[in-house]
Design a protein around this motif. Structure first.
Motif, PDB file in Angstrom:
ATOM      1  N   ILE A 332       0.854  -1.187   0.000  1.00 50.33           N
ATOM      2  CA  ILE A 332       0.000   0.000   0.000  1.00 50.33           C
ATOM      3  C   ILE A 332       0.889   1.236   0.000  1.00 50.33           C
ATOM      4  O   ILE A 332       1.849   1.323   0.772  1.00 50.33           O
ATOM      5  N   ILE A 333       0.573   2.185  -0.864  1.00 47.78           N
ATOM      6  CA  ILE A 333       1.269   3.476  -0.873  1.00 47.78           C
ATOM      7  C   ILE A 333       0.265   4.553  -0.467  1.00 47.78           C
ATOM      8  O   ILE A 333      -0.837   4.626  -1.027  1.00 47.78           O
ATOM      9  N   GLU A 334       0.636   5.350   0.506  1.00 46.05           N
ATOM     10  CA  GLU A 334      -0.223   6.447   0.960  1.00 46.05           C
ATOM     11  C   GLU A 334       0.177   7.745   0.244  1.00 46.05           C
ATOM     12  O   GLU A 334       1.364   8.006   0.043  1.00 46.05           O
ATOM     13  N   VAL A 335      -0.829   8.544  -0.110  1.00 38.84           N
ATOM     14  CA  VAL A 335      -0.567   9.832  -0.743  1.00 38.84           C
ATOM     15  C   VAL A 335      -1.358  10.921  -0.021  1.00 38.84           C
ATOM     16  O   VAL A 335      -2.327  10.631   0.694  1.00 38.84           O
ATOM     17  N   THR A 336      -0.966  12.170  -0.248  1.00 44.16           N
ATOM     18  CA  THR A 336      -1.653  13.309   0.353  1.00 44.16           C
ATOM     19  C   THR A 336      -2.433  14.073  -0.706  1.00 44.16           C
ATOM     20  O   THR A 336      -2.218  13.890  -1.909  1.00 44.16           O
ATOM     21  N   ASP A 337      -3.311  14.960  -0.250  1.00 49.71           N
ATOM     22  CA  ASP A 337      -4.048  15.811  -1.188  1.00 49.71           C
ATOM     23  C   ASP A 337      -3.104  16.719  -1.970  1.00 49.71           C
ATOM     24  O   ASP A 337      -3.306  16.962  -3.163  1.00 49.71           O
ATOM     25  N   GLN A 338      -2.076  17.218  -1.300  1.00 48.87           N
ATOM     26  CA  GLN A 338      -1.119  18.111  -1.967  1.00 48.87           C
ATOM     27  C   GLN A 338      -0.423  17.383  -3.119  1.00 48.87           C
ATOM     28  O   GLN A 338      -0.271  17.934  -4.221  1.00 48.87           O
ATOM     29  N   GLU A 339      -0.012  16.155  -2.868  1.00 46.65           N
ATOM     30  CA  GLU A 339       0.644  15.358  -3.910  1.00 46.65           C
ATOM     31  C   GLU A 339      -0.319  15.061  -5.056  1.00 46.65           C
ATOM     32  O   GLU A 339       0.061  15.084  -6.233  1.00 46.65           O
ATOM     33  N   THR A 340      -1.578  14.828  -4.708  1.00 47.52           N
ATOM     34  CA  THR A 340      -2.589  14.507  -5.719  1.00 47.52           C
ATOM     35  C   THR A 340      -2.889  15.709  -6.607  1.00 47.52           C
ATOM     36  O   THR A 340      -2.983  15.591  -7.830  1.00 47.52           O
ATOM     37  N   VAL A 341      -3.042  16.883  -6.001  1.00 50.56           N
ATOM     38  CA  VAL A 341      -3.318  18.099  -6.773  1.00 50.56           C
ATOM     39  C   VAL A 341      -2.157  18.409  -7.720  1.00 50.56           C
ATOM     40  O   VAL A 341      -2.363  18.746  -8.889  1.00 50.56           O
ATOM     41  N   ARG A 342      -0.940  18.264  -7.224  1.00 46.05           N
ATOM     42  CA  ARG A 342       0.242  18.542  -8.040  1.00 46.05           C
ATOM     43  C   ARG A 342       0.289  17.638  -9.266  1.00 46.05           C
ATOM     44  O   ARG A 342       0.508  18.087 -10.396  1.00 46.05           O
ATOM     45  N   VAL A 343       0.036  16.367  -9.050  1.00 47.79           N
ATOM     46  CA  VAL A 343       0.123  15.405 -10.145  1.00 47.79           C
ATOM     47  C   VAL A 343      -1.089  15.513 -11.077  1.00 47.79           C
ATOM     48  O   VAL A 343      -1.001  15.225 -12.262  1.00 47.79           O
TER      49      VAL A 343
END
Length: 399
Positions: A332-343
Motif C-alpha cells: 500500500i502506498i499512501e498519498v496526500t491531497d497536496q501530492e494529488t493536486v500537483r500530479v
C-alpha cells in the motif's frame, strides 16, 4: 449427401461446445474465512455482516486442458450469469502508453488503463452490468446501493435500462448535479447524515425489504465485472510487472487480482503482477490491517480528502485485498491531497488525460515508487474515473 453430413458435423460440434460450456462455466462460492464451499447461492453464509469473504470460483482445471484458443474463448464466459442481458458497451477500455510525464520512471514502460471511457465515466459500469444482469436473472424488482457518487449513478443507469427500481443511499453533501442525474435515470435517493462508513453500516443493519443490496462489500458478484480489466490488459501487453489501483472499499483491487489469478489458473500465464494499492495518508485501513496482521481494521478519525472515492475509515473488501497483496508481494502506498493536486495538473497538461481526483492518486503513488529495479518494467495505472464530471471542482483545485 455431403451437405447432410456437414450439417450433422456442425450439429455435433455445437452440441459438444454447449456441453463443454455447461461444464466449464458452472460456478460455486468459496469462503476465505471458513474455507467452506457452497454450490447454491441460497446456501451461502457470509461469516461477517459488513466485510466480504465470499469469492466465486469456476472449473479452472477443466479449462486448463484445452488449447490456448479454446481457453481464451471460455475465459470470456467465466461469469456467474446466464447472459449479460444489461449491456451499454462497457469494457474494452483503451490501454494508453504514456511517455513524457513519467521520465522519473527510468525508462520503464508505463501504461494507463483508462476506465473513464466507460458509459458513465467510471469502472463501476463493469460491475453494474454484472450485478444488474444477475438481479434480472434472479427476478429482483428492486436493488439498492450505498454510494458517494460513481457507483450510485452507474447503478441507476443500468437498473433503468433493465427496468428495475433502484434506490440510492447517498451523503447529504452530495452535489445538486449528481442528485439531478439520479432523478433523470428514475432512481430514488435517500440523503443520509454522517460519513460513508456510517451510512453503509446503517443501511446494512436496516436493509430495504424485498430489495437486493448491490453495494461493494455486500455483493460479491460485483468483482466479476471488474476482473475483466485483467483479461484485457493481458491480451494487450501480457502480464505487467506492476499494477497500481486506488482502494476505497477494495472491490476493484481484489477483482483485478482475481482476473490475473484466473489467467494463471487456466494455464494462460505463470505470473501474477505485483499489486499496489493507493490510499490516503492517515486514512489507510488496509495498510493498518497489514501492519496488525488482521483481515480488517476500523480507523477512528481520518482527515477530509479531495479523493472522496477512496477516503476511508474501513474498507469492506479488506479480507480479499489483504490476500491479494500478500500473494502478489504487493504493498500500500499512501498519498496526500497536496501530492494529488500537483500530479493532477501535470497529467492533464502533459499527457492530456483528465482523471477525477480519486483516480489521480495512482499517479501520485507512481511518483513515490522506488525505481531501483534495473530491469525494464511494465507498469499499469488504473485510471478509475473521468474528471469531466468534476471539471468545476478540478479547476478550483488547480487554481
Amino acid at each position: 449427401m455431403s451437405g447432410e453430413i456437414n450439417q450433422w458435423i456442425i450439429f455435433i460440434i455445437d452440441f459438444i461446445s454447449f456441453f463443454c460450456y455447461a461444464c466449464f462455466m458452472q460456478h460455486y462460492y468459496h469462503c476465505l474465512k471458513t474455507n467452506k464451499i457452497y454450490h447454491k447461492l441460497a446456501k451461502v453464509c457470509q461469516p461477517d455482516l459488513y466485510y466480504e469473504y465470499i469469492e466465486i470460483l469456476y472449473g479452472y482445471e477443466k479449462i486448463k486442458k484445452l488449447s490456448v484458443s479454446q481457453k481464451i474463448k471460455f475465459l470470456n464466459h467465466l461469469l456467474p450469469i446466464q447472459k449479460n442481458s444489461v449491456n451499454l458497451g462497457e469494457g474494452n477500455t483503451p490501454l494508453i502508453k504514456i511517455d513524457k510525464f513519467f521520465a522519473v520512471c527510468h525508462n520503464h514502460k508505463v501504461y494507463v488503463k483508462n476506465e473513464a471511457q466507460n458509459p458513465t465515466g467510471s469502472f463501476k459500469d463493469r460491475e453494474s452490468a454484472i450485478v444488474i444482469s444477475k438481479a434480472k436473472e434472479l427476478k429482483h424488482k428492486k436493488v439498492f446501493i450505498v454510494s458517494s457518487g460513481n457507483a450510485a449513478l452507474s447503478a441507476a443507469v443500468y437498473a433503468n435500462k433493465a427496468e428495475i427500481k433502484c434506490e440510492c443511499f447517498i451523503p447529504k453533501h452530495t452535489s445538486k448535479a449528481k442528485k439531478q442525474m439520479l432523478k433523470l435515470y428514475n432512481a430514488d435517493f435517500h440523503l443520509m447524515g454522517g460519513d460513508y462508513e456510517s451510512i453503509y453500516r446503517q443501511v446494512v443493519d436496516n436493509p430495504l425489504p424485498d430489495a437486493w443490496n448491490i453495494t461493494g462489500g455486500q455483493n460479491f458478484f460485483r468483482e466479476e465485472g471488474s476482473k475483466k480489466i485483467a483479461y484485457e490488459i493481458w491480451k494487450d501487453i501480457g502480464v505487467p510487472d506492476v499494477i497500481i489501483v486506488p482502494i476505497g472499499n477494495g472491490t476493484l483491487f481484489s477483482a483485478i487480482y482475481k482476473g490475473f489469478k484466473e489467467l494463471k489458473n487456466v494455464g494462460l500465464t505463470n505470473k501474477i503482477p505485483k499489486m499496489i494499492g493507493v490510499q490516503i495518508r492517515k486514512a489507510s485501513p488496509i495498510k493498518e490491517a497489514l501492519k496488525q496482521k488482521k483481515d480488517y481494521v476500523v480507523l477512528n478519525k481520518i482527515p477530509d480528502s479531495i479523493a472522496e472515492g477512496i477516503i476511508a475509515r474501513e474498507s469492506y473488501s479488506s479480507p480479499k485485498v489483504i490476500r491479494a497483496i500478500k500473494e502478489s508481494q504487493g504493498e500500500i502506498i499512501e498519498v496526500t491531497d497536496q501530492e494529488t493536486v500537483r500530479v493532477l495538473g501535470d497529467i492533464i497538461q502533459i499527457e492530456s488525460l483528465t482523471p477525477e481526483p480519486t483516480s489521480a492518486t495512482v499517479y501520485a503513488a507512481l511518483r513515490k515508487l522506488g525505481f531501483t529495479n534495473k530491469r525494464r518494467l511494465k507498469i499499469v495505472c488504473i485510471q478509475t474515473g473521468s474528471g469531466m464530471k468534476n471539471l468545476e471542482e478540478i479547476l478550483k483545485l488547480l487554481n
